[in-house]
Write an enzyme that holds these catalytic residues in place. Structure first.
Site, PDB file in Angstrom:
ATOM      1  N   CYS A  28       0.837  -1.209   0.000  1.00  0.00           N
ATOM      2  CA  CYS A  28       0.000   0.000   0.000  1.00  0.00           C
ATOM      3  C   CYS A  28       0.872   1.259   0.000  1.00  0.00           C
ATOM      4  O   CYS A  28       1.516   1.574   0.989  1.00  0.00           O
ATOM      5  CB  CYS A  28      -0.911  -0.047   1.238  1.00  0.00           C
ATOM      6  SG  CYS A  28      -1.767   1.484   1.615  1.00  0.00           S
ATOM      7  N   CYS A  31       0.111   3.773   2.674  1.00  0.00           N
ATOM      8  CA  CYS A  31       0.589   3.257   3.971  1.00  0.00           C
ATOM      9  C   CYS A  31       2.075   3.551   4.137  1.00  0.00           C
ATOM     10  O   CYS A  31       2.519   3.937   5.228  1.00  0.00           O
ATOM     11  CB  CYS A  31       0.369   1.745   4.065  1.00  0.00           C
ATOM     12  SG  CYS A  31      -1.354   1.234   3.990  1.00  0.00           S
TER      13      CYS A  31
END
Length: 102
Positions: A28, A31
């Site tokens: 991600c 993230c």
């Protein structure tokens, strides 16, 4: 920074007054952008336990808290979730978000 798994999740959120959990995954990009902000904020707010849950490794925990988008932050007070934030956030806004729920 604590790494939470099913085996230590409950103990951590129940025994610490304030815990903020970052639900994330290695693939991600948002993230990965949030990670250094989260770590810096942890250093600046030592009265709060900052922890991470890898949703790929701990899918059951992610499902339990209804995580459908990441990064997702959940702030716990004495074991109870009090606020959720989804998406990236600046360090200043993260600190404001935490303070607004304390």
């Amino acid at each position: 920074m604590e790494v939470l798994q099913s085996s230590n999740f409950e103990k951590t959120i129940q025994t610490k007054e304030w815990v903020i959990v970052d639900f994330w995954a290695e693939w991600c990009r948002p993230c990965l952008m949030l990670a250094p902000i989260f770590e810096q904020t942890a250093q600046e707010m030592p009265d709060i336990t900052f922890a991470k849950v890898n949703v790929d490794e701990e899918g059951e925990l992610a499902m339990r808290f209804g995580i459908s988008s990441i990064p997702a932050l959940i702030l716990f007070h004495k074991g109870q979730p009090v606020a959720t934030h989804v998406g990236t956030i600046s360090k200043e806004r993260l600190k404001q978000w935490i303070q607004s729920h304390r």
